[in-house]
Design a protein around this motif. Sequence first.
Motif, PDB file in Angstrom:
ATOM      1  N   ALA B  53      55.012 -54.021  58.255  1.00 44.51           N
ATOM      2  CA  ALA B  53      55.913 -55.041  58.791  1.00 44.51           C
ATOM      3  C   ALA B  53      55.356 -55.103  60.644  1.00 44.51           C
ATOM      4  N   PRO B  54      55.324 -56.253  61.222  1.00 43.54           N
ATOM      5  CA  PRO B  54      54.933 -56.418  62.529  1.00 43.54           C
ATOM      6  C   PRO B  54      55.629 -55.426  63.499  1.00 43.54           C
ATOM      7  N   TYR B  55      54.507 -55.057  64.359  1.00 48.40           N
ATOM      8  CA  TYR B  55      55.243 -54.140  65.458  1.00 48.40           C
ATOM      9  C   TYR B  55      55.416 -54.946  66.462  1.00 48.40           C
ATOM     10  N   ASP B  56      56.210 -54.297  67.550  1.00 51.82           N
ATOM     11  CA  ASP B  56      56.921 -55.030  68.700  1.00 51.82           C
ATOM     12  C   ASP B  56      55.717 -54.733  69.833  1.00 51.82           C
ATOM     13  N   LEU B  57      55.074 -53.477  69.705  1.00 46.01           N
ATOM     14  CA  LEU B  57      54.225 -53.035  70.721  1.00 46.01           C
ATOM     15  C   LEU B  57      53.533 -52.119  70.139  1.00 46.01           C
ATOM     16  N   ILE B  58      52.154 -52.078  70.636  1.00 46.85           N
ATOM     17  CA  ILE B  58      51.034 -51.293  70.047  1.00 46.85           C
ATOM     18  C   ILE B  58      50.275 -50.502  71.482  1.00 46.85           C
ATOM     19  N   LEU B  59      50.605 -49.266  71.438  1.00 48.18           N
ATOM     20  CA  LEU B  59      50.016 -48.366  72.564  1.00 48.18           C
ATOM     21  C   LEU B  59      48.538 -47.817  71.994  1.00 48.18           C
ATOM     22  N   MET B  60      47.448 -48.337  72.593  1.00 49.61           N
ATOM     23  CA  MET B  60      46.276 -47.915  72.170  1.00 49.61           C
ATOM     24  C   MET B  60      45.439 -46.937  72.931  1.00 49.61           C
ATOM     25  N   ASP B  61      44.767 -45.821  72.689  1.00 48.73           N
ATOM     26  CA  ASP B  61      44.060 -45.008  73.209  1.00 48.73           C
ATOM     27  C   ASP B  61      42.524 -45.717  73.370  1.00 48.73           C
ATOM     28  N   ARG B  62      41.691 -45.084  73.993  1.00 46.16           N
ATOM     29  CA  ARG B  62      40.334 -45.654  73.926  1.00 46.16           C
ATOM     30  C   ARG B  62      39.253 -44.870  73.311  1.00 46.16           C
ATOM     31  N   GLN B  63      39.277 -43.559  73.745  1.00 46.91           N
ATOM     32  CA  GLN B  63      38.075 -42.600  73.041  1.00 46.91           C
ATOM     33  C   GLN B  63      38.694 -41.930  71.578  1.00 46.91           C
ATOM     34  N   MET B  64      38.434 -42.385  70.598  1.00 45.76           N
ATOM     35  CA  MET B  64      38.786 -41.748  69.201  1.00 45.76           C
ATOM     36  C   MET B  64      37.725 -42.147  68.340  1.00 45.76           C
ATOM     37  N   PRO B  65      37.746 -41.097  67.316  1.00 43.04           N
ATOM     38  CA  PRO B  65      36.746 -41.212  66.342  1.00 43.04           C
ATOM     39  C   PRO B  65      36.709 -42.190  65.107  1.00 43.04           C
ATOM     40  N   VAL B  66      35.796 -42.450  64.612  1.00 39.79           N
ATOM     41  CA  VAL B  66      35.767 -43.687  63.539  1.00 39.79           C
ATOM     42  C   VAL B  66      35.686 -44.767  64.102  1.00 39.79           C
ATOM     43  N   MET B  67      36.762 -45.197  64.716  1.00 33.20           N
ATOM     44  CA  MET B  67      36.760 -46.729  65.654  1.00 33.20           C
ATOM     45  C   MET B  67      37.591 -46.337  66.990  1.00 33.20           C
ATOM     46  N   ASP B  68      36.812 -46.883  68.062  1.00 29.96           N
ATOM     47  CA  ASP B  68      37.442 -46.820  69.401  1.00 29.96           C
ATOM     48  C   ASP B  68      38.558 -47.729  69.530  1.00 29.96           C
ATOM     49  N   GLY B  69      39.350 -47.623  70.775  1.00 27.36           N
ATOM     50  CA  GLY B  69      40.186 -48.513  70.979  1.00 27.36           C
ATOM     51  C   GLY B  69      39.980 -49.947  71.404  1.00 27.36           C
ATOM     52  N   HIS B  70      38.746 -50.197  72.074  1.00 29.34           N
ATOM     53  CA  HIS B  70      38.206 -51.521  72.188  1.00 29.34           C
ATOM     54  C   HIS B  70      37.925 -52.089  70.928  1.00 29.34           C
ATOM     55  N   GLU B  71      37.267 -51.823  70.028  1.00 35.49           N
ATOM     56  CA  GLU B  71      36.839 -52.198  68.776  1.00 35.49           C
ATOM     57  C   GLU B  71      38.339 -52.503  68.082  1.00 35.49           C
ATOM     58  N   ALA B  72      39.203 -51.599  67.852  1.00 33.60           N
ATOM     59  CA  ALA B  72      40.296 -51.750  67.210  1.00 33.60           C
ATOM     60  C   ALA B  72      41.321 -53.116  67.677  1.00 33.60           C
ATOM     61  N   THR B  73      41.130 -53.188  69.054  1.00 35.05           N
ATOM     62  CA  THR B  73      41.767 -54.127  69.750  1.00 35.05           C
ATOM     63  C   THR B  73      41.220 -55.397  69.412  1.00 35.05           C
ATOM     64  N   ARG B  74      39.783 -55.612  69.317  1.00 37.30           N
ATOM     65  CA  ARG B  74      38.932 -56.704  68.967  1.00 37.30           C
ATOM     66  C   ARG B  74      39.454 -57.120  67.570  1.00 37.30           C
ATOM     67  N   ARG B  75      39.509 -56.272  66.576  1.00 34.70           N
ATOM     68  CA  ARG B  75      39.712 -56.444  65.400  1.00 34.70           C
ATOM     69  C   ARG B  75      41.210 -56.778  65.040  1.00 34.70           C
ATOM     70  N   ILE B  76      42.164 -56.374  65.724  1.00 34.07           N
ATOM     71  CA  ILE B  76      43.605 -56.859  65.585  1.00 34.07           C
ATOM     72  C   ILE B  76      43.694 -57.926  66.094  1.00 34.07           C
ATOM     73  N   ARG B  77      42.971 -58.466  67.172  1.00 36.01           N
ATOM     74  CA  ARG B  77      43.248 -59.570  67.623  1.00 36.01           C
ATOM     75  C   ARG B  77      42.602 -60.906  66.668  1.00 36.01           C
ATOM     76  N   ALA B  78      41.442 -60.388  66.093  1.00 35.58           N
ATOM     77  CA  ALA B  78      40.703 -61.156  65.233  1.00 35.58           C
ATOM     78  C   ALA B  78      41.543 -61.417  63.992  1.00 35.58           C
ATOM     79  N   MET B  79      42.639 -60.878  63.692  1.00 35.05           N
ATOM     80  CA  MET B  79      43.468 -60.941  62.652  1.00 35.05           C
ATOM     81  C   MET B  79      44.563 -62.142  62.954  1.00 35.05           C
ATOM     82  N   GLY B  80      44.561 -62.258  64.238  1.00 37.46           N
ATOM     83  CA  GLY B  80      45.528 -63.356  64.747  1.00 37.46           C
ATOM     84  C   GLY B  80      46.925 -62.966  65.223  1.00 37.46           C
TER      85      GLY B  80
END
Lengths: 136, 128
Positions: B53-80
């Motif tokens: 269910a929709p989140y009210d806030l996302i707190l995003m770290d940058r340096q992470m394994p598998v997928m970093d915070g920049h890429e995750a942010t881009r993909r979440i925004r690409a989902m609308g």
Amino acid sequence: MVFMQGFLDEQFNQLEELQDESSPNFVEEVVDLFFKDSSRLLTNIEQAIDKYPQDFYRLDSLVHQFKGSGSSIGALRVKNECSVFKAHCNDRSLEGCRRSFQKIKREHATLKQKLESYFQLLRQVGPREYAVCSRK
Amino acid sequence: MARKMIRVLLVEDEEIHRVMARAAVKAAAGTEDDVLDLAENGAAAVRRVREVAPYDLILMDRQMPVMDGHEATRRIRAMGVTTPIVAVSSDGLPADVEAFIGAGADYFTPKPLSKEKLGNILAKFGLT
């Protein structure tokens, strides 16, 4: 906390503000987490420094983690020396990294000793006195 | 009038930062009813945003394994998804902040999180 001056910054006070009745040992738990993390990272950094050819990107990444972890408890001197180490990585200076790493290990060991003494003292004086001490 | 429950997603791979963030959210939000979900890397975060269910806030770290915070942010925004995304990183250099904002984050705060920082973030996005 007079004896900690210079070793810890304001973040340690922020940590103490997060401690409450529902998590009465929060500060010590976070400090323990830092020392558990940092011991592992120090070993990894040492191995990475001794590896040939050097991977400065990996070294920077490890120290970045170490710095971030230290910042959680306000480990000021450790954090500052990590910044120096990262600058040496950027300059691809292995000798600089080695020197800085020795300083990081020394600061880390000193901080560990001081915090162990601090928590030992707190356990001796009891919870009410801790509430007074932590605001000094 | 009671504030509505808020749902926060914390994207962070390191335990010490998860522990700090959990305590800071609890202290700043001031209620046991709020939900704090955890994702240990960017890929897990993208999955949770898609499935939960929709989140009210996302707190995003940058340096992470598998997928970093920049890429995750881009993909979440690409989902609308328009949920506020706050970048939380030890990297505070202007280039790092710009990279995060460029990827779609709404705000940046340096680690570590504190009750005060979380309080400011919740107020900024009207979640208090």
